[in-house]
Design an enzyme around this catalytic site. Structure first.
Site, PDB file in Angstrom:
ATOM      1  N   ASN A   1     -13.007   4.245  -2.738  1.00  0.00           N
ATOM      2  CA  ASN A   1     -12.149   3.086  -2.517  1.00  0.00           C
ATOM      3  C   ASN A   1     -12.760   2.336  -1.343  1.00  0.00           C
ATOM      4  O   ASN A   1     -12.441   2.609  -0.189  1.00  0.00           O
ATOM      5  CB  ASN A   1     -10.713   3.524  -2.205  1.00  0.00           C
ATOM      6  CG  ASN A   1      -9.807   2.326  -1.962  1.00  0.00           C
ATOM      7  OD1 ASN A   1     -10.286   1.194  -1.844  1.00  0.00           O
ATOM      8  ND2 ASN A   1      -8.508   2.568  -1.858  1.00  0.00           N
TER       9      ASN A   1
ATOM     10  N   HIS B   1      -8.632   1.603  -6.393  1.00  0.00           N
ATOM     11  CA  HIS B   1      -7.902   0.731  -5.455  1.00  0.00           C
ATOM     12  C   HIS B   1      -6.422   1.095  -5.528  1.00  0.00           C
ATOM     13  O   HIS B   1      -5.899   1.255  -6.633  1.00  0.00           O
ATOM     14  CB  HIS B   1      -8.095  -0.741  -5.809  1.00  0.00           C
ATOM     15  CG  HIS B   1      -9.497  -1.199  -5.677  1.00  0.00           C
ATOM     16  ND1 HIS B   1     -10.037  -1.634  -4.499  1.00  0.00           N
ATOM     17  CD2 HIS B   1     -10.504  -1.241  -6.584  1.00  0.00           C
ATOM     18  CE1 HIS B   1     -11.316  -1.945  -4.680  1.00  0.00           C
ATOM     19  NE2 HIS B   1     -11.622  -1.709  -5.928  1.00  0.00           N
ATOM     20  N   LEU B   2      -5.785   1.172  -4.394  1.00  0.00           N
ATOM     21  CA  LEU B   2      -4.358   1.525  -4.371  1.00  0.00           C
ATOM     22  C   LEU B   2      -3.510   0.446  -5.050  1.00  0.00           C
ATOM     23  O   LEU B   2      -2.674   0.730  -5.894  1.00  0.00           O
ATOM     24  CB  LEU B   2      -3.892   1.721  -2.924  1.00  0.00           C
ATOM     25  CG  LEU B   2      -4.376   3.017  -2.284  1.00  0.00           C
ATOM     26  CD1 LEU B   2      -4.281   2.915  -0.777  1.00  0.00           C
ATOM     27  CD2 LEU B   2      -3.574   4.225  -2.785  1.00  0.00           C
TER      28      LEU B   2
ATOM     29  N   ARG C   1     -10.401 -10.944  -4.354  1.00  0.00           N
ATOM     30  CA  ARG C   1     -10.360  -9.492  -4.589  1.00  0.00           C
ATOM     31  C   ARG C   1     -10.626  -9.134  -6.055  1.00  0.00           C
ATOM     32  O   ARG C   1     -10.592  -7.953  -6.427  1.00  0.00           O
ATOM     33  CB  ARG C   1      -8.979  -8.923  -4.193  1.00  0.00           C
ATOM     34  CG  ARG C   1      -8.698  -9.012  -2.708  1.00  0.00           C
ATOM     35  CD  ARG C   1      -7.503  -8.174  -2.298  1.00  0.00           C
ATOM     36  NE  ARG C   1      -6.809  -8.769  -1.183  1.00  0.00           N
ATOM     37  CZ  ARG C   1      -7.144  -8.562   0.104  1.00  0.00           C
ATOM     38  NH1 ARG C   1      -8.130  -7.766   0.422  1.00  0.00           N
ATOM     39  NH2 ARG C   1      -6.472  -9.165   1.074  1.00  0.00           N
TER      40      ARG C   1
ATOM     41  N   TYR D   1       0.792  -1.225   0.000  1.00  0.00           N
ATOM     42  CA  TYR D   1       0.000   0.000   0.000  1.00  0.00           C
ATOM     43  C   TYR D   1       0.829   1.282   0.000  1.00  0.00           C
ATOM     44  O   TYR D   1       0.270   2.369  -0.110  1.00  0.00           O
ATOM     45  CB  TYR D   1      -0.951  -0.008   1.192  1.00  0.00           C
ATOM     46  CG  TYR D   1      -1.954  -1.128   1.132  1.00  0.00           C
ATOM     47  CD1 TYR D   1      -3.016  -1.065   0.231  1.00  0.00           C
ATOM     48  CD2 TYR D   1      -1.848  -2.258   1.926  1.00  0.00           C
ATOM     49  CE1 TYR D   1      -3.945  -2.103   0.140  1.00  0.00           C
ATOM     50  CE2 TYR D   1      -2.759  -3.291   1.847  1.00  0.00           C
ATOM     51  CZ  TYR D   1      -3.804  -3.216   0.955  1.00  0.00           C
ATOM     52  OH  TYR D   1      -4.712  -4.233   0.865  1.00  0.00           O
TER      53      TYR D   1
END
Lengths: 159, 159, 159, 159, 159, 159, 159, 159, 159, 159, 159, 159
Positions: free
Chosen positions: E85, E114-115, E125, E26
């Site tokens: 997000n 999304h990062l 995911r 992240y």
């Protein structure tokens, strides 16, 4: 002296039809306008240039990626990053995936771009063989998506 | 004066081998015999002609469809309809599907043809990416299937 | 007089990059070294020769197989066997499958080869459209796999 | 003397509503108009006639097919071919499938017809229990589909 | 006088931990740094401001979106666009999806961010309940993704 | 003068056995008691009447729906709404679905009713081909479910 | 002095029936002929020998592999490689898989062999629990497959 | 003296937006109008009252159900029945399911209600975790659905 | 005095064609020969008789089972057991399943019979809606299967 | 002179526990009682005898079948038929399936038997690897199932 | 001086109802009795304490885990281990999974606990998003499960 | 006098290799150390002893369980509980499952144990045929898992 590097911008089937093809989905901007705008964006960073390639043929796209990789590998023409919109081939081509993997194995940044938001469309457009290799995936931003991809690659050069 | 229009007849991989390849499935008629018969059938309607294209390459089929669509769109060479037997590419190519969609978006009639009845054969031949776009799908009629497709398109011109 | 026959050795996308591409998976041997070694192996049997073909394009591989099949069928250039490493196209191409089926219908031996063990890798490499047609499938033996395939075909000539 | 033979034309549920029911999908032609046109088409071949049957009931369709098969088997009333549009029952009836299989086991030609292109519609219309038995499947040609089916069967009589 | 409008920036579970949490995925930028940068970006367009909301609770995110929508609907506080997000809730929350749909039904632009590139990570995911509603989806660009989303929404205001 | 309209109440297989069959699931009320109570309920609205039909046969239910639709379409006997408990045929019959669709295409209200809560029972009772066409689906309310369906249709007449 | 090493050749259920069992699939060569030929092949490399084991019992195969691994681990009897044709147990036994994994964890080469091409046969033979552990998988080469496996292991000794 | 009992009416995410949110699906009636009408309906039965709860938060709904269950279990405030429209949480929440199960284990009647017919909408709305616990499920009746649910529970009190 | 009881023998679609239909699968014995043999077998037990019913129609089979169940329930004509070969309807009919369940709920023995071994045939014949209700399932024994079913029911009468 | 032949009766895991194990499912008859009764039944046909084998081990069952097949193949001890209740191994063992296939390839009749009706029990008991090889499958008849299997094999000897 | 460390014991929805809720599944022990017993167990190890948290809300559990992780990360309050019974949220919450992953990334031991054996219950309880992160998973031991989890964590402190 | 009872501790394939096999997963403790520790633990309860059995063979494990069950059933040697780590056979053996079910049908407590957390490993280890029978399942606790299982069984004796 700044080292010369190239961002490869690869476009897949039917994308040379932009501006003509279903404009309610793909918009009116042509592919050459997109490429021109990316070239301009690249000029903001010394030693960087854009090389674009469009083909309707999976084999020719692999040829292009292989040829450029050989030169990158031999360090005669370094690749700064990949911006790839493989269009329909994203969903069906493992050959392009494998050709790109040679780059990602050597940490060349790779961004997957789609003009439309593929997740709003038919189920068969929801899976892309390329996404698991990509640093980033951008869908639905239109021409702005290419720009964001380029920004990401430019930032990687600086970082 | 009757407006000139063309029916595009597109054949995919291995179809130029007709007459030679597994004759118990595909029969003895050659591809050029089929095309000749369609050309003759088209002559029944003034101003209509047939343009055929065969390739083993997905990319070349997309090239052909794109090039013809550009002319159709510019109204320099109108397309009356599409008769497409994409053979094995029917099951794997989204690129051809997308190239055809430009036509169906403009209401050009499109008929999908297969010489053999694909539903009698392996499971992987049961799904075609093209069928959901087609006005009609004909499988198993042999060369007669092309003829029925042409009749359908001729009827659309009249109607 | 010994009848002249040819073993076709067909390689798919990215395989011309051997020696350069991910060497931890594919090894350092180049494709031409492999071909050379097969040619030498074939010399052990009178009247046998090797013809190799590599392409990144599904269509060109089908072209090659079609063209050779026509000559085989016309008995102007008999094919002794097929050694095929279709690489990524193994998992996606029904067109190549259909082009090979013409040979297997006439009992020409066909061996599918992969340099790496595909079953150790991503799920999408576990299924090959070609395997159900093959006499044998060899994965993971590296260049030795081609050699074993050739031995199998040589044995069939003798047998 | 030409041997008398019959083409059975069987229509399933809701098809007697043609001309009334969702005309944007099924068109305005009525079922009796279709049958009349097929009868006329059959007259082109001496000794051939059409027998049609429509029912909303799976059981009655099986009854009809069984009864006709018994006569065909006893050679008191030979069946030249089957044109079947089982409509919604195509997707759900194995009983009709089994009743048809008695004919196909004796090489009576069988063509499956659908007025609309079922592959453009709901997922549950994409699979038909009958297709794997059929010589040919025609969908989306409208009334022309019955005609093409009849032409195929006529050609088989001649061939 | 320029009409006052707000871009809503919504962040889901664990995102307030940015800078602390798995930095290899992240990155080190904190959430407040991202928000500050977006606020600055919005200042480039008169009458535009950013309102951000972070919560670990699905219910609170729906509360926020509902409350803002009521004001938008009553035209007391117009919403210019949504940058969302939803993190792990993207994959599990239909409630947030439904709360967003009220906006997209009124053509408020919505970008999903999304990062990290979710397609490189675990299978669970890969599907987001929000994507089918979004104008665009951006994954893997890191903080740059929020910026690109904001640019897209700014462009929509101008366009 | 109030226009005469009919609510069709259709019941599928085994429902004439109510009161006799598995009373712990279906209760003790008989089908004629249910119908009587609906007729009484309809009397509350001038010009409305109930026509009920029960059959164990898919074909006969389609016959009934077709025959009534023809009269409705010819405006000789208008249908105010459909209350359908197709019982086990809900899960297997596309023919009934198609017969009902003619009505829903003309905006005739349609409510699907089940006496028991099908979602509490075997997996194969969880999907109904009819539900996607229905305005409303009611399961588990017992005879009250028919009543609620009738109330819904009555309200539609007024509204 | 050359270190003594053993190649373990393990064969699963029904393989002792070779020469007797379905010869059109498995050929006429007996298992002892195969083993004899491998022993001979091993003699080409000093210090190498073959130990073979056949059993119809999963448990006995695991016993054998465990017992040999203990000696290998204690360095009292080193294992040079594994050639395993677990036959039907390939598709069902995780116990054998786990017994083999102890070897592969210590980089002992392991080749999975099948006499017939399992991909040409029933669906349940397409998956093997062992393949994901193997260096190489060879199917359909007949007795030649064992030989190729041995060559691979011999090459590893040298390499 | 009549024993005091309460019907719990629980509404999930976004339902407080009724009257404002997508009115073509959910209608114009507000949630408070629905609750008021239920309270009135309950007054028809002595000793019965309605307690309603709406929340966008799964946790708060579970809190409410737990708190009420404790009082019911202690017999300080008996629950006559549950009318639950968990909206989007129906499809995702096992926690609410478990909180309801405590009631159904003690035979408190429970009716699941949805305003719209969920089976006409997206696939992800077709499964509800609550349905297998419910006595009845009502979808698509709009506000009338709550009323029918209440009638069912009232009838159970009497019965 | 021995109580009179009846064994119901029910046969589904196409079974009246026995002796005529695909004899390599179904054999040459006719249905009336099978029934006659069962009647004879039943005579071995005082007070027992056989009532057989064949139909191609699901609805008529349900009618028959319902009508007999009513008499059984009223104790005017007790049913000793059910021998059912629903043929193709086994795989598609829940209506027949439900009609049979009334009997099994009252512990009337029920044996499902198929002449051929359905597990050797097409995948769609492998699942029967009836099997989960049956005491026993017999496939592939030919006419002997009916006999074994009858023996089982006779034994239950004695037991 | 009548040729001596043996019916092999093979029983799998836990079946020696009959009479002791879950008697509500498997009944009180012991395995030796079943075998005794089969031996008696065989005596009705000159030259026929029964050889039974029970084991909890897949390997031992394969050993038995292999050993007997070798003698059958060498014509030193002919096998008249197989009655196999592989119990839990039916669902998991391909090894036993392969051992049986040697017999069925030589047209030795094979009947699969289960004491209980496996289709009434857990999902994992619904598929048997053996069924696709069997002439007949009998489930749920209890000990009578073995008897019916034996009758079938006896009839084959005679026929 | 022994470093102070805390074991976090987190309980999800409906677990505060222990002792009251379905006692045949969850037993009579209350949650506070369980916590008390764990606190006592922790006292056996100097410097160790228990902090427990129960909530019906996914968001609050994530809040708690985030807040504690921040302190752990800042080394102001070290976490010795996690004992988590997320109850129904185990099956639906990726947010909790992600909040726990921060701990497991730093090698804090984590044990997943369920009072009942989830594998004996409904299918939807068989998968937990948390299990793939856990060091250990314990189901069905009742309160003893928490104790065993605590023992495991205590052992890790010592180890 | 305290009644003598035995806890059976059963270990499956490869577990006798503990201490030697992949120690990073399974740890260094040997199987005999685990058994010794359990025997010691059992001594805490008068009249209780441990009998352990390890085998690589499914059949031998079933033999052991059958033999012990017979004695338990005859009350000559009562079984207090089962601690079973069937290792890889957990995922493949229904035979062991059935052998255990005899015990659980008589309420003998049964705990399934795995040394490693199977849910962290390959997909094929996530399902165990034994879990649905178990009172409790413990994975990942290492040797402590056996201990916890034993504690559970000891508590059952007392309770």
């Amino acid at each position: 002296m700044t080292k010369q590097k190239t961002v490869l911008v690869v476009n897949g089937p039917n994308l040379q039809m932009l501006g003509l093809r279903q404009v309610e989905i793909y918009g009116k901007t042509t592919l050459s306008e997109i490429i021109a705008s990316l070239a301009e964006q690249a000029q903001g960073q010394p030693g960087l240039q854009v090389a674009d390639f469009q083909s309707n043929s999976e084999g020719q796209i692999v040829d292009f990626l292989n040829e450029r990789f050989t030169r990158h590998h031999q360090k005669t023409a370094l690749v700064a990053g990949l911006v790839v919109n493989a269009a329909s081939l994203s969903h069906t081509s493992i050959a392009i995936r494998d050709a790109i993997e040679m780059y990602t194995q050597e940490s060349v940044p790779f961004v997957e771009v789609h003009l439309s938001n593929v997740f709003r469309r038919e189920q068969f457009r929801h899976h892309s063989h390329l996404s698991a290799l990509a640093d980033a995936v951008i869908t639905g931003l239109g021409p702005l998506g290419y720009k964001a991809a380029m920004s990401f690659i430019l930032a990687k050069q600086e970082g």
